[in-house]
Design a protein around this motif. Structure first.
Motif, short mmCIF file in Angstrom:
data_model
loop_
_atom_site.label_atom_id
_atom_site.label_comp_id
_atom_site.label_asym_id
_atom_site.label_seq_id
_atom_site.Cartn_x
_atom_site.Cartn_y
_atom_site.Cartn_z
N PHE A 1 41.87 40.50 52.66
CA PHE A 1 42.44 39.94 53.89
C PHE A 1 43.74 39.20 53.59
CE2 PHE A 1 38.09 40.81 54.89
CZ PHE A 1 38.09 41.20 56.22
N GLY A 2 44.55 39.00 54.64
CA GLY A 2 45.80 38.27 54.47
C GLY A 2 46.74 38.98 53.50
N ARG A 3 47.77 38.25 53.05
CA ARG A 3 48.72 38.84 52.09
C ARG A 3 48.06 38.94 50.71
NH1 ARG A 3 54.48 38.13 52.12
NH2 ARG A 3 54.25 38.12 54.37
N GLY A 4 47.17 37.99 50.42
CA GLY A 4 46.48 38.03 49.14
C GLY A 4 45.39 36.98 49.12
N GLU A 5 44.39 37.22 48.27
CA GLU A 5 43.28 36.27 48.14
C GLU A 5 43.14 35.84 46.68
OE1 GLU A 5 39.98 36.46 50.61
OE2 GLU A 5 40.52 38.31 51.63
N ALA A 6 42.57 34.66 46.47
CA ALA A 6 42.40 34.14 45.10
C ALA A 6 40.93 33.82 44.88
CB ALA A 6 43.24 32.88 44.90
N PHE A 7 40.36 34.37 43.82
CA PHE A 7 38.95 34.12 43.46
C PHE A 7 38.87 33.19 42.25
CE2 PHE A 7 38.61 38.05 45.80
CZ PHE A 7 37.39 37.96 46.45
N SER A 8 37.78 32.46 42.19
CA SER A 8 37.41 31.72 40.97
C SER A 8 36.22 32.43 40.35
CB SER A 8 37.02 30.29 41.31
OG SER A 8 36.32 29.72 40.19
N PHE A 9 36.32 32.64 39.05
CA PHE A 9 35.17 33.18 38.31
C PHE A 9 34.68 32.13 37.31
CE2 PHE A 9 37.40 37.56 38.81
CZ PHE A 9 36.96 37.68 40.11
N HIS A 10 34.70 30.86 37.75
CA HIS A 10 34.20 29.76 36.91
C HIS A 10 32.69 29.95 36.68
CE1 HIS A 10 32.72 25.52 36.31
NE2 HIS A 10 33.71 25.58 35.43
N ALA A 11 32.23 29.39 35.56
CA ALA A 11 30.83 29.55 35.15
C ALA A 11 29.83 29.23 36.25
CB ALA A 11 30.57 28.67 33.93
N LYS B 1 30.03 29.85 39.40
CA LYS B 1 30.16 30.69 40.59
C LYS B 1 29.13 31.83 40.61
CE LYS B 1 33.75 28.67 42.45
NZ LYS B 1 33.93 27.55 41.52
N ALA B 2 28.97 32.43 41.78
CA ALA B 2 28.01 33.54 41.94
C ALA B 2 28.32 34.65 40.95
CB ALA B 2 28.07 34.08 43.36
N PHE B 3 29.59 34.93 40.78
CA PHE B 3 30.04 35.89 39.78
C PHE B 3 31.02 35.16 38.86
CE2 PHE B 3 33.55 38.58 38.38
CZ PHE B 3 32.85 39.43 37.55
N HIS B 4 30.80 35.24 37.56
CA HIS B 4 31.68 34.46 36.68
C HIS B 4 32.06 35.21 35.41
CE1 HIS B 4 29.09 33.30 33.26
NE2 HIS B 4 28.11 33.45 34.12
N THR B 5 33.11 34.68 34.78
CA THR B 5 33.60 35.21 33.50
C THR B 5 33.72 34.05 32.50
OG1 THR B 5 35.88 34.92 34.23
CG2 THR B 5 34.92 37.08 34.64
N PHE B 6 32.77 33.14 32.46
CA PHE B 6 32.86 31.83 31.78
C PHE B 6 33.87 30.97 32.55
CE2 PHE B 6 31.77 34.29 27.75
CZ PHE B 6 30.45 33.89 27.74
N GLU B 7 35.16 31.18 32.27
CA GLU B 7 36.27 30.67 33.09
C GLU B 7 37.04 31.91 33.51
OE1 GLU B 7 37.45 27.68 34.12
OE2 GLU B 7 36.67 26.18 32.74
N GLY B 8 37.62 31.87 34.68
CA GLY B 8 38.43 33.01 35.09
C GLY B 8 38.72 32.97 36.57
N GLY B 9 39.53 33.91 36.99
CA GLY B 9 39.87 34.03 38.40
C GLY B 9 40.59 35.33 38.62
N ALA B 10 40.93 35.60 39.87
CA ALA B 10 41.65 36.84 40.16
C ALA B 10 42.44 36.70 41.44
CB ALA B 10 40.66 38.00 40.30
N ILE B 11 43.54 37.46 41.46
CA ILE B 11 44.31 37.64 42.70
C ILE B 11 44.00 39.05 43.17
CG2 ILE B 11 46.67 37.94 43.57
CD1 ILE B 11 47.26 35.94 41.04
N THR B 12 43.63 39.18 44.43
CA THR B 12 43.42 40.52 44.98
C THR B 12 44.37 40.70 46.15
OG1 THR B 12 41.62 39.69 46.38
CG2 THR B 12 41.00 40.68 44.27
N THR B 13 44.95 41.89 46.24
CA THR B 13 45.94 42.13 47.28
C THR B 13 46.14 43.62 47.47
OG1 THR B 13 48.25 41.72 47.94
CG2 THR B 13 47.84 41.97 45.58
N ASN B 14 46.63 43.97 48.65
CA ASN B 14 47.04 45.37 48.89
C ASN B 14 48.55 45.50 48.81
OD1 ASN B 14 44.44 46.55 49.31
ND2 ASN B 14 44.34 45.40 51.23
N CYS B 15 49.22 44.44 48.37
CA CYS B 15 50.69 44.45 48.29
C CYS B 15 51.10 44.69 46.83
CB CYS B 15 51.23 43.11 48.80
SG CYS B 15 52.99 42.92 48.54
N GLU B 16 51.71 45.81 46.58
CA GLU B 16 52.06 46.19 45.20
C GLU B 16 53.08 45.22 44.59
OE1 GLU B 16 52.97 50.30 44.66
OE2 GLU B 16 53.28 50.01 42.50
N GLU B 17 54.02 44.82 45.41
CA GLU B 17 55.07 43.91 44.89
C GLU B 17 54.45 42.59 44.43
OE1 GLU B 17 58.04 42.98 47.83
OE2 GLU B 17 59.09 41.63 46.43
#
Ligand code: T4K
Length: 410
Positions: free
Chosen positions: A188-198, A200-216
């Motif tokens: 949704f929106g221009r972009g979303e930001a996730f936390s994958f902190h320990a 969280k429901a889904f985690h990578t120890f520490e981590g996060g992600a930007i998800t977007t449909n905008c290539e630029e």
């Protein structure tokens, strides 16, 4: 657990739980798969910087969320900051105050002023009307938060953003595995930001992600996370070090393998709470929107002091005495914390729903942190506390432990 059902640690009995029950104790996904991946990482000798685990994780998350781009980074706070910088956001950004302080800090770290807007009293997410009233020529973007995995009113926020020529971003830190209009959050929106902190429901120890449909946006985010390098010896922009190590991506992949199973377990715990708490007057369990997918990770209750006979803070004290480490997420609201409180004197006057929510909310241990039986025991403790409210109030006063009134104290 040999104490009688009505005995309470706050009134002198031994704590019901020997070990602390946390909100958000980390899950371990497929342990064997994780360890095999770690062996492979060690053998490869490629530990960070866009390695094969990171690439696989990005591809699997993008596919799962139905987005074109997923850029994983070292935590959710950096994901928010990079999102803002990649989109060249400046000036002021409209955000809720009722969120984890990282939402505001990420903006401030980027030299952006968070402007706190009130929330909808039912969803506890950014109120589009409050946002509209706060738009000025300095407004650079709107940043909603899918609090506890419950989606913002993205339809109205998008319309508002479009009307004023602003980009809309979403803080999806709590929202992995949740949907809106039956579409996974993340797209949704221009972009979303996730936390994958320990925690969280889904985690990578520490981590996060930007998800977007905008290539630029995705391309810029990739440059920003790796010092602006477009190739060996070629730096084309400012950048930082926000790379996710391979071992973290491996944990993410092992957790993804088990995510749906974990969500089923989370839901079972949640439903145990729902059944038992429904009988306790003064406790309202917040349920996800029917018909949407959810990660069922946070067990969020609202305490009605009059009906329960105990304030939220008193109930929390009674639970903590039992080793049930219930949390007041997100008391007292960012606007009441530094550096925001001194910059926003009188902000609470325009944030009545934020203050009401922050004074009533309590998050109980849920998700992978707890079994159905333990959830049932927590409910029994809440019921016992409610039935002995007079004694608890007396002890908390007489014991010299100051009872902090909702909305005012630490
Ligand atoms: N936006 C929102 C809306 C967020 O909620 C967050 C983070 C962010 C952005 C930023 O994302 P990150 O940069 O963090 O990726 C925690 C987490 O640190 C934080 O990630 C999270 N939100 C926030 C809601 O909660 P604390 O200070 O309550 O967590 P902490 O580390 O004290 O742990 C909580 C409990 O979990 C502890 O009492 C013990 C237990 N625990 C914790 C860890 C780390 C374990 O059992 N094992 C562990 O490894 O902030």
């Amino acid at each position: 657990m040999s104490e009688s059902p009505g005995s309470l640690a706050v009134l002198g009995a031994p704590p019901r739980f020997r070990e602390p029950l946390h909100v958000g104790k980390p899950s371990v996904g497929d342990r064997t798969a994780f360890l095999a991946r770690v062996e492979a990482i060690l053998d490869r000798g490629w530990f960070t910087n866009n390695g094969p685990e990171v690439i696989e994780l990005e591809q699997r998350i993008a596919a799962r969320l139905g987005v074109e781009h997923c850029v994983v980074v070292n935590n959710g706070t950096t994901a928010l900051g990079i999102l803002m910088r990649a989109a060249n956001v400046k000036g002021e950004v409209l955000v809720p105050s009722f969120t984890f302080v990282a939402t505001a800090h990420a903006l401030t770290w980027e030299g952006i002023e968070p402007v706190f807007c009130d929330i909808d009293p039912e969803t506890w997410t950014l109120d589009p009307d409050a946002c509209e009233a706060a738009i000025t020529p300095a407004t650079g973007a709107i940043l909603g938060v899918h609090l506890f995995g419950n989606a913002c009113d993205t339809d109205r926020l998008s319309d508002l953003a479009d009307k004023h020529g602003l980009p809309l971003f979403l803080d999806a830190a709590h929202a992995f595995g949740c949907s809106h209009h039956t579409r996974p959050l993340g797209g949704f929106g221009r972009g979303e930001a996730f936390s994958f902190h320990a925690t969280k429901a889904f985690h990578t120890f520490e981590g996060g992600a930007i998800t977007t449909n905008c290539e630029e946006l995705a391309t810029k985010a990739r440059l920003l996370r790796n010092f602006g390098f477009s190739g060996y010896d070629a730096v084309v922009s400012l950048g930082t070090n926000a790379k996710m190590p391979e071992v973290c991506a491996a944990m993410g992949l092992a957790n993804l393998d088990r995510f749906d199973e974990h969500v089923r377990g989370n839901r079972s715990v949640f439903e145990t709470y729902a059944r038992s708490l429904a009988e306790i007057s003064g406790i309202r369990l917040r349920r996800p929107t029917p018909g949407e997918s959810h990660n069922w990770h946070y067990v969020v209750i609202e305490v009605d002091r009059q009906a329960l006979g105990l304030s939220r803070n008193q109930l929390q004290k009674a639970l903590v005495a039992e080793n049930v480490l219930a949390r007041r997420y997100f008391f007292p609201g960012c606007h009441a914390m530094e550096p925001y409180a001194s910059r926003n004197p009188g902000a609470s006057d325009r944030l009545p729903h934020t203050i009401a929510a922050a004074s009533r909310v309590l998050v109980l241990p849920g998700g992978q942190a707890i079994t159905d039986d333990q959830a049932q025991t927590v409910c029994d403790l809440i019921r016992a506390a409610a039935s002995r409210g007079d004694e608890i109030r007396a002890v908390l006063h007489d014991g010299g432990q100051e009872v902090v009134e909702e909305g005012v104290g630490p």
